[in-house]
Design a protein around this motif. Structure first.
Motif, short mmCIF file in Angstrom:
data_model
loop_
_atom_site.label_atom_id
_atom_site.label_comp_id
_atom_site.label_asym_id
_atom_site.label_seq_id
_atom_site.Cartn_x
_atom_site.Cartn_y
_atom_site.Cartn_z
N SER B 83 0.84 -1.20 0.00
CA SER B 83 0.00 0.00 0.00
C SER B 83 0.87 1.25 0.00
O SER B 83 0.48 2.29 0.49
CB SER B 83 -0.93 -0.02 1.20
N GLU B 84 2.08 1.12 -0.55
CA GLU B 84 2.97 2.27 -0.68
C GLU B 84 3.42 2.37 -2.13
O GLU B 84 3.52 1.34 -2.82
CB GLU B 84 4.24 2.06 0.15
N GLU B 155 -0.07 -4.39 7.01
CA GLU B 155 0.08 -3.32 8.01
C GLU B 155 -0.90 -3.52 9.14
O GLU B 155 -2.04 -3.94 8.90
CB GLU B 155 -0.20 -1.97 7.37
N GLU B 157 -2.19 -1.47 12.82
CA GLU B 157 -2.07 -0.35 13.76
C GLU B 157 -2.72 -0.74 15.08
O GLU B 157 -3.68 -1.52 15.08
CB GLU B 157 -2.78 0.89 13.19
N ARG B 160 -7.82 1.68 18.80
CA ARG B 160 -8.08 2.94 19.50
C ARG B 160 -8.11 2.71 21.00
O ARG B 160 -8.81 1.82 21.48
CB ARG B 160 -9.42 3.53 19.06
N LYS B 166 1.37 6.01 19.30
CA LYS B 166 0.61 5.10 18.46
C LYS B 166 1.59 4.14 17.79
O LYS B 166 2.52 4.59 17.11
CB LYS B 166 -0.12 5.93 17.41
N ARG B 170 4.60 -3.13 10.38
CA ARG B 170 4.55 -3.36 8.93
C ARG B 170 5.40 -4.58 8.58
O ARG B 170 6.52 -4.72 9.06
CB ARG B 170 5.04 -2.14 8.18
N PRO B 201 4.46 9.80 18.35
CA PRO B 201 3.65 10.47 19.39
C PRO B 201 2.30 10.95 18.84
O PRO B 201 2.21 11.34 17.68
CB PRO B 201 4.51 11.66 19.80
N ILE B 202 1.30 10.89 19.68
CA ILE B 202 -0.02 11.37 19.28
C ILE B 202 -0.10 12.87 19.53
O ILE B 202 -0.75 13.61 18.81
CB ILE B 202 -1.12 10.61 20.05
N ILE B 203 0.62 13.30 20.58
CA ILE B 203 0.58 14.73 20.93
C ILE B 203 1.95 15.35 20.70
O ILE B 203 2.98 14.80 21.10
CB ILE B 203 0.14 14.91 22.41
N GLY B 204 1.96 16.48 20.02
CA GLY B 204 3.20 17.21 19.78
C GLY B 204 3.02 18.66 20.18
O GLY B 204 1.91 19.10 20.50
N TRP B 205 4.08 19.42 20.15
CA TRP B 205 3.98 20.83 20.52
C TRP B 205 3.39 21.63 19.37
O TRP B 205 2.56 22.48 19.51
CB TRP B 205 5.34 21.40 20.90
#
Lengths: 446, 205
Positions: B83-84, B155, B157, B160, B166, B170, B201-205
């Protein structure tokens, strides 16, 4: 202690609605860094951010959209080319709009480049920006990067698939089909009605001889549609090839006799049309005003004009039998937004609470007039994020026509709405031979 | 200068230093033998691993590797079923190069067939080439074997859930096979597998 008066007049455009604001600012200058001054700086900063982010961001996009719908896609493409310092918040919209306009112009390679950028950006946006999200809690969602609705993220891959098929790059089309499948798996309910994309995915598998995968996708599609009729022919054909006799017989019953007779004949080739019909929906803001000037603002999709039309294809004056699969963009886009509704409500409520706390704190520490002005600023700032991909059609149709006679053909596409013919499009001369599939994309805006 | 001002200045200098260092663009030359992975997706290190792990058994265990006359092979490419968007011609080019260097196989230049035909036509029909220097026609070597392959990926993941990172997994497999064109029989086949887990990371600055 002298008092001065300042006047501020700004106007900004938020999704076709012009909001004009005028206010008179009385302020005192008693000492450096006084509470009043800090309060004014806060109001000015908040106000400035609203004007900057909401007012200026979409201007080149708005012009391009206007030109696109004025049947001047070339000018629209020019308007969006070589844009310097384009706001990063609206980059996704820029790539999607550019990609679609280039697709419409038949510049499929250029369109692929734009949609690739969009696809890469969507992947990058999976990381939530803490700074922007925090700031949006006291201001507006317009200051965050536009991430696209689930449906829009899917349609980036849909258009990439179409572009690759039109360029006969079947392997790349299948890569995009797999990416589209991932999006469909992530949001199965809100994207369930996108029949066009699923039919396209099945077609991508079919082109590379992956009959079993194509059959699975057609079968899923048949289960999602109200009637399996538009894909029954494919299911019968592929099911028979795979030896699924019982299932093939089941789908055979759905196929009309005249069409079944045609299905039994070996075609010289196949014409596959991608037809975009009408003008896609736009987001508008729905407001709820609570006492103490608390405003809740929620986005909602609104249709623009007609959403579907009948497409008739004829060859040398003779109408050709066709099967078509249609996606209502209006319906799928609305379902996607609806799927996010709970998140929007939670954020909106949190923002209203924070803003109210801010206003009460200022009212408590300063003169009430500053508190009132802050409330006014926060009230006006509360504008729902109505950004969306606006050059999309109202519906997407995949029309398959089996061509029995080899050689050169002159196809004519007639668009019928209600009882009248809206548009007639003559396709360029097409040569049909050796079972080849010929792809063509058209857009009917009127 | 008071200690308060001194410490403020120090903080300002350190902050400015950090900012400048953080914003400076840097470049460095990376060894192509070094395994470098920024994420779980296919990269040049994977290509090298795949080629190495396919060429070695092809040279060692293929029934053709021991023949006195090096067999003539045509490569019909590796189908990308991942899928790439992966340019698999890079893999076939490297395999061909490694096998050519080993001297046990000969290859038809399939991609240059059009140019060969154009050049031959020019030599015979343009009137510009002296007859004694023209290449002899109908002397091209015919391929006895066909090398084909398929690159696949799976793949996964993480589902949730409440988390800060996350994870995604692959898996790649490249299956290569050598087919005898005369008999249609597969003379040799081999697979290489790669699997990688990455987290972002799910959260970044």
């Amino acid at each position: 202690m002298g008092a001065q008066r300042g006047t501020c007049q700004r106007s900004f455009k938020t999704n076709h609605r012009v909001v004009a604001v005028s206010c008179h600012l009385p302020y005192k200058t008693n000492c450096f860094f006084s509470k009043d001054l800090i309060a004014w700086v806060c109001i000015a900063a908040l106000w400035g951010s609203v004007v900057f982010f909401a007012g200026c961001t979409a201007a080149p996009l708005m012009n391009a959209r206007k030109e696109f719908y004025s049947n001047d896609p070339l000018k629209a493409a020019d308007s969006l080319s070589e844009l310097r310092d384009f706001p990063s918040n609206d980059k996704l919209l820029l790539f999607m709009e550019k990609g679609l306009i280039q697709h419409h112009l038949g510049r499929y390679e250029e369109s692929i480049n734009e949609f690739f950028k969009a696809s890469k950006l969507i992947e990058e946006q999976e990381t939530i920006s803490l700074s922007r999200q925090s700031l949006s809690l006291v201001t507006t969602d317009w200051i965050t990067q536009y991430k696209g609705e689930y449906s829009e993220r899917l349609w980036v891959h849909t258009y990439l698939m179409m572009n690759f098929l039109l360029l006969h790059k079947y392997e790349s089309a299948l890569v995009e089909a797999k990416k589209a499948l991932k999006v469909l798996e992530k949001h199965p309910e809100s994207l369930a009605d996108d029949y066009f994309t699923r039919a396209l995915i099945a077609l991508c598998y079919e082109n590379l001889g992956q009959t079993n995968d194509a059959y699975i996708e057609y079968k899923k599609l048949a289960g999602l549609m109200h009637s399996p009729y538009p894909v029954a022919g494919e299911l019968y054909r592929l099911g028979s090839q795979l030896g699924f006799t019982k299932e093939a017989e089941h789908y055979k019953k759905v196929i009309p006799k005249s069409q079944f007779a045609l299905l039994k004949k070996k075609p010289a080739g196949e014409l596959i049309l991608f037809v975009g019909v009408g003008t896609g929906p736009v987001k508008v803001s729905d407001d709820i005003i609570a006492p103490a000037s608390i405003r809740f603002s929620f986005p909602r999709y609104e249709s623009r004009g007609f959403s579907d039309a009948q497409i008739i294809v004829s060859d040398s004056g003779q109408r050709l039998p066709a099967v078509s699969v249609t996606t209502s963009i209006d319906k799928v886009a609305s379902a996607s937004l609806q799927a996010r509704a709970s998140k929007i409500v939670v954020k909106e409520t949190a923002r209203a609470a924070i803003k109210e706390a801010m206003a009460q704190a200022v009212e408590h520490k300063n003169e009430s007039v500053i508190g009132v002005l802050l409330r006014a600023a926060l009230f006006l700032m509360e504008e729902a994020d109505t950004r969306c991909w606006e050059t999309l059609p109202a519906s997407l149709k995949l029309i398959r026509l089996r061509i029995l006679r080899p050689g050169k053909h002159h196809f004519k596409v007639t668009v019928v709405r209600g009882r009248g013919i809206v548009e007639e499009i003559t396709l360029p001369e097409i040569s049909v031979s050796s079972g080849r599939k010929i792809y063509h994309s058209i857009r009917v805006n009127n | 200068m008071t200690s308060h001002i001194k410490s403020s200045l120090l903080v300002a200098v350190i902050s400015a230093f950090c900012l400048i260092i953080g914003c400076t663009a840097t470049t460095r030359t990376v060894s192509t033998d070094e395994a470098l992975h920024y994420d779980e997706a296919y990269d040049f290190s994977d290509k090298k691993t795949i080629v190495k792990n396919l060429v070695e058994p092809l040279l060692a265990t293929s029934p053709l590797s021991g023949t006195t006359e090096p067999p003539v092979i045509i490569i019909y490419g590796i189908a990308n079923r991942t899928s790439e968007h992966i340019d698999t011609s890079g893999i076939t080019d490297d395999i061909r190069e490694a096998l050519l260097k080993a001297g046990k196989f000969r290859f038809i230049n399939e991609t240059q067939r059009g140019n060969i035909a154009t050049e031959t036509d020019y030599q015979y029909n343009s009137g510009a080439v002296s007859p004694e220097t023209r290449i002899e026609r109908a002397r091209q070597a015919g391929a006895k074997y066909m090398l084909t392959g398929t690159l696949r990926s799976i793949e996964k993941e993480e589902p949730r859930q409440v988390r800060l990172k996350k994870k995604s997994l692959r898996y790649y497999s490249l299956h290569l096979e050598l087919t005898d064109i005369k008999t249609s029989l597969i003379s040799w086949a081999h697979s290489v597998e790669l699997a990688r887990e990455a987290s972002r990371p799910i959260i970044g600055w």
